[in-house]
Scaffold this motif. Structure first.
Motif, PDB file in Angstrom:
ATOM      1  N   GLY A   1      17.020  37.975 -16.137  1.00  0.00           N
ATOM      2  CA  GLY A   1      16.495  36.796 -15.458  1.00  0.00           C
ATOM      3  C   GLY A   1      15.934  35.739 -16.380  1.00  0.00           C
ATOM      4  O   GLY A   1      15.358  34.757 -15.918  1.00  0.00           O
ATOM      5  N   VAL A   2      16.110  35.895 -17.676  1.00  0.00           N
ATOM      6  CA  VAL A   2      15.560  34.937 -18.628  1.00  0.00           C
ATOM      7  C   VAL A   2      16.214  33.562 -18.470  1.00  0.00           C
ATOM      8  O   VAL A   2      15.524  32.540 -18.410  1.00  0.00           O
ATOM      9  N   SER A   3      17.534  33.516 -18.398  1.00  0.00           N
ATOM     10  CA  SER A   3      18.234  32.230 -18.241  1.00  0.00           C
ATOM     11  C   SER A   3      17.828  31.546 -16.947  1.00  0.00           C
ATOM     12  O   SER A   3      17.579  30.337 -16.919  1.00  0.00           O
ATOM     13  N   PHE A   4      17.755  32.314 -15.880  1.00  0.00           N
ATOM     14  CA  PHE A   4      17.345  31.759 -14.593  1.00  0.00           C
ATOM     15  C   PHE A   4      15.926  31.192 -14.675  1.00  0.00           C
ATOM     16  O   PHE A   4      15.664  30.073 -14.238  1.00  0.00           O
ATOM     17  N   SER A   5      15.006  31.944 -15.246  1.00  0.00           N
ATOM     18  CA  SER A   5      13.615  31.480 -15.339  1.00  0.00           C
ATOM     19  C   SER A   5      13.505  30.204 -16.160  1.00  0.00           C
ATOM     20  O   SER A   5      12.806  29.265 -15.763  1.00  0.00           O
ATOM     21  N   ARG A   6      14.188  30.160 -17.278  1.00  0.00           N
ATOM     22  CA  ARG A   6      14.144  28.953 -18.126  1.00  0.00           C
ATOM     23  C   ARG A   6      14.745  27.753 -17.402  1.00  0.00           C
ATOM     24  O   ARG A   6      14.203  26.649 -17.459  1.00  0.00           O
ATOM     25  N   PHE A   7      15.869  27.970 -16.748  1.00  0.00           N
ATOM     26  CA  PHE A   7      16.539  26.888 -16.022  1.00  0.00           C
ATOM     27  C   PHE A   7      15.642  26.388 -14.889  1.00  0.00           C
ATOM     28  O   PHE A   7      15.437  25.186 -14.721  1.00  0.00           O
ATOM     29  N   ALA A   8      15.094  27.311 -14.121  1.00  0.00           N
ATOM     30  CA  ALA A   8      14.214  26.947 -13.003  1.00  0.00           C
ATOM     31  C   ALA A   8      12.960  26.237 -13.503  1.00  0.00           C
ATOM     32  O   ALA A   8      12.535  25.226 -12.923  1.00  0.00           O
ATOM     33  N   ASP A   9      12.365  26.741 -14.577  1.00  0.00           N
ATOM     34  CA  ASP A   9      11.179  26.101 -15.140  1.00  0.00           C
ATOM     35  C   ASP A   9      11.489  24.671 -15.571  1.00  0.00           C
ATOM     36  O   ASP A   9      10.683  23.755 -15.353  1.00  0.00           O
ATOM     37  N   LYS A  10      12.644  24.469 -16.197  1.00  0.00           N
ATOM     38  CA  LYS A  10      13.043  23.114 -16.630  1.00  0.00           C
ATOM     39  C   LYS A  10      13.185  22.190 -15.421  1.00  0.00           C
ATOM     40  O   LYS A  10      12.704  21.050 -15.448  1.00  0.00           O
ATOM     41  N   LEU A  11      13.825  22.663 -14.360  1.00  0.00           N
ATOM     42  CA  LEU A  11      13.962  21.846 -13.154  1.00  0.00           C
ATOM     43  C   LEU A  11      12.590  21.489 -12.579  1.00  0.00           C
ATOM     44  O   LEU A  11      12.374  20.363 -12.124  1.00  0.00           O
ATOM     45  N   GLU A  12      11.680  22.424 -12.623  1.00  0.00           N
ATOM     46  CA  GLU A  12      10.353  22.166 -12.067  1.00  0.00           C
ATOM     47  C   GLU A  12       9.557  21.169 -12.900  1.00  0.00           C
ATOM     48  O   GLU A  12       8.717  20.452 -12.358  1.00  0.00           O
ATOM     49  N   THR A  13       9.839  21.068 -14.205  1.00  0.00           N
ATOM     50  CA  THR A  13       9.171  20.033 -15.008  1.00  0.00           C
ATOM     51  C   THR A  13       9.624  18.638 -14.588  1.00  0.00           C
ATOM     52  O   THR A  13       8.950  17.664 -14.887  1.00  0.00           O
ATOM     53  N   MET A  14      10.749  18.554 -13.897  1.00  0.00           N
ATOM     54  CA  MET A  14      11.279  17.279 -13.405  1.00  0.00           C
ATOM     55  C   MET A  14      10.832  16.981 -11.982  1.00  0.00           C
ATOM     56  O   MET A  14      11.279  16.013 -11.383  1.00  0.00           O
ATOM     57  N   GLY A  15      10.015  17.853 -11.409  1.00  0.00           N
ATOM     58  CA  GLY A  15       9.520  17.621 -10.058  1.00  0.00           C
ATOM     59  C   GLY A  15      10.271  18.359  -8.976  1.00  0.00           C
ATOM     60  O   GLY A  15       9.988  18.178  -7.793  1.00  0.00           O
ATOM     61  N   ALA A  16      11.232  19.196  -9.351  1.00  0.00           N
ATOM     62  CA  ALA A  16      11.956  19.996  -8.356  1.00  0.00           C
ATOM     63  C   ALA A  16      11.107  21.203  -7.963  1.00  0.00           C
ATOM     64  O   ALA A  16      10.229  21.630  -8.702  1.00  0.00           O
ATOM     65  N   SER A  17      11.400  21.748  -6.806  1.00  0.00           N
ATOM     66  CA  SER A  17      10.807  22.998  -6.351  1.00  0.00           C
ATOM     67  C   SER A  17      11.942  24.012  -6.246  1.00  0.00           C
ATOM     68  O   SER A  17      12.801  23.885  -5.370  1.00  0.00           O
ATOM     69  N   VAL A  18      11.974  24.975  -7.145  1.00  0.00           N
ATOM     70  CA  VAL A  18      13.053  25.967  -7.147  1.00  0.00           C
ATOM     71  C   VAL A  18      12.664  27.081  -6.183  1.00  0.00           C
ATOM     72  O   VAL A  18      11.704  27.808  -6.411  1.00  0.00           O
ATOM     73  N   VAL A  19      13.422  27.190  -5.095  1.00  0.00           N
ATOM     74  CA  VAL A  19      13.123  28.176  -4.057  1.00  0.00           C
ATOM     75  C   VAL A  19      13.693  29.543  -4.390  1.00  0.00           C
ATOM     76  O   VAL A  19      13.275  30.544  -3.813  1.00  0.00           O
ATOM     77  N   GLY A  20      14.668  29.600  -5.302  1.00  0.00           N
ATOM     78  CA  GLY A  20      15.230  30.887  -5.662  1.00  0.00           C
ATOM     79  C   GLY A  20      16.537  30.781  -6.401  1.00  0.00           C
ATOM     80  O   GLY A  20      16.983  29.690  -6.761  1.00  0.00           O
ATOM     81  N   GLY A  21      17.118  31.950  -6.612  1.00  0.00           N
ATOM     82  CA  GLY A  21      18.398  32.042  -7.294  1.00  0.00           C
ATOM     83  C   GLY A  21      19.289  33.059  -6.608  1.00  0.00           C
ATOM     84  O   GLY A  21      18.817  34.110  -6.164  1.00  0.00           O
ATOM     85  N   PHE A  22      20.555  32.720  -6.490  1.00  0.00           N
ATOM     86  CA  PHE A  22      21.581  33.634  -5.991  1.00  0.00           C
ATOM     87  C   PHE A  22      22.464  34.000  -7.169  1.00  0.00           C
ATOM     88  O   PHE A  22      22.775  33.155  -8.006  1.00  0.00           O
ATOM     89  N   PHE A  23      22.881  35.274  -7.206  1.00  0.00           N
ATOM     90  CA  PHE A  23      23.664  35.778  -8.325  1.00  0.00           C
ATOM     91  C   PHE A  23      24.806  36.643  -7.781  1.00  0.00           C
ATOM     92  O   PHE A  23      24.563  37.531  -6.963  1.00  0.00           O
ATOM     93  N   LEU A  24      26.017  36.368  -8.232  1.00  0.00           N
ATOM     94  CA  LEU A  24      27.158  37.147  -7.779  1.00  0.00           C
ATOM     95  C   LEU A  24      26.964  38.619  -8.148  1.00  0.00           C
ATOM     96  O   LEU A  24      27.205  39.505  -7.352  1.00  0.00           O
ATOM     97  N   GLY A  25      26.496  38.874  -9.375  1.00  0.00           N
ATOM     98  CA  GLY A  25      26.278  40.254  -9.798  1.00  0.00           C
ATOM     99  C   GLY A  25      24.944  40.432 -10.497  1.00  0.00           C
ATOM    100  O   GLY A  25      24.416  39.480 -11.075  1.00  0.00           O
ATOM    101  N   LYS A  26      24.424  41.641 -10.440  1.00  0.00           N
ATOM    102  CA  LYS A  26      23.217  42.012 -11.186  1.00  0.00           C
ATOM    103  C   LYS A  26      23.602  43.164 -12.105  1.00  0.00           C
ATOM    104  O   LYS A  26      24.108  44.188 -11.647  1.00  0.00           O
ATOM    105  N   THR A  27      23.370  42.968 -13.395  1.00  0.00           N
ATOM    106  CA  THR A  27      23.714  43.986 -14.374  1.00  0.00           C
ATOM    107  C   THR A  27      22.943  45.273 -14.098  1.00  0.00           C
ATOM    108  O   THR A  27      21.734  45.250 -13.878  1.00  0.00           O
ATOM    109  N   THR A  28      23.687  46.360 -14.074  1.00  0.00           N
ATOM    110  CA  THR A  28      23.129  47.685 -13.814  1.00  0.00           C
ATOM    111  C   THR A  28      23.560  48.601 -14.938  1.00  0.00           C
ATOM    112  O   THR A  28      24.700  48.536 -15.403  1.00  0.00           O
TER     113      THR A  28
END
Length: 183
Positions: free
Chosen positions: A154-181
């Protein structure tokens, strides 16, 4: 597609993954796991766009109901501009047509490709990742749902979401086709 839902640690961001993804180094996987792997790798190559988009739109409607049309849908960019366009341009367009969400695809641009070291539980690898530019004015004040093909930690997602939020966006979540297991 199965769905796993979790909350990002320390954040109130919904995280939804559709499939379990076993890395290719795991050779003794079930038929179901192999089908999931093939779907994910096919999607990365620009295949199965309709199937994944329809499932994503259905899950968006289940999670957000009528609020789906208030969302901006944006994909976390692939490693190169070419891969990003192949993987996400038509997919984003179809998801947004099916849900009424705003399409953020053209508001995130890959500026250049560069190399980055990635580490996981068992190995280190060098992959190409992109330097990206955001249309800050577009994202300001928007409720954003991010999408990525595979989530591991989730590191890429967190960084991407954090960057969007610095621009005034509200990130409600993330959808992912797959989760590494790994088990």
């Amino acid at each position: 597609m199965d769905t796993a839902v979790s909350r990002e640690q320390g954040r109130d961001r919904l995280m939804v993954s559709f499939l379990k993804y076993y890395p290719v180094r795991f050779t003794d996987v079930s038929m179901e796991s192999q089908i999931a792997r093939d779907l994910i790798w096919g999607f990365k190559k620009g295949q199965y766009t309709d199937i994944v988009a329809k499932n994503t739109a259905t899950k968006m409607k289940q999670c957000f109901g009528k609020g789906t049309s208030d969302l901006t849908f944006v994909c976390i960019p692939a490693s190169t501009a070419e891969k990003n366009d192949t993987r996400y341009r038509d997919f984003s367009d179809l998801v947004c047509r099916l849900t009424g969400a705003a399409n953020g695809f053209d508001h995130v641009q890959i500026l250049e490709d560069r190399l980055s070291l990635h580490e996981n539980h068992h190995e280190k690898s060098i992959d190409t990742v992109s330097a990206i530019d955001f249309d800050a004015a577009f994202f300001n004040g928007r409720k954003v749902l991010c999408f990525d093909d595979v989530i591991t930690r989730g590191v890429s997602f967190s960084r991407f979401a954090d960057k969007l939020e610095t621009m005034g966006a509200s990130v409600v979540g993330g959808f992912f086709l797959g989760k590494t297991t790994y088990r």
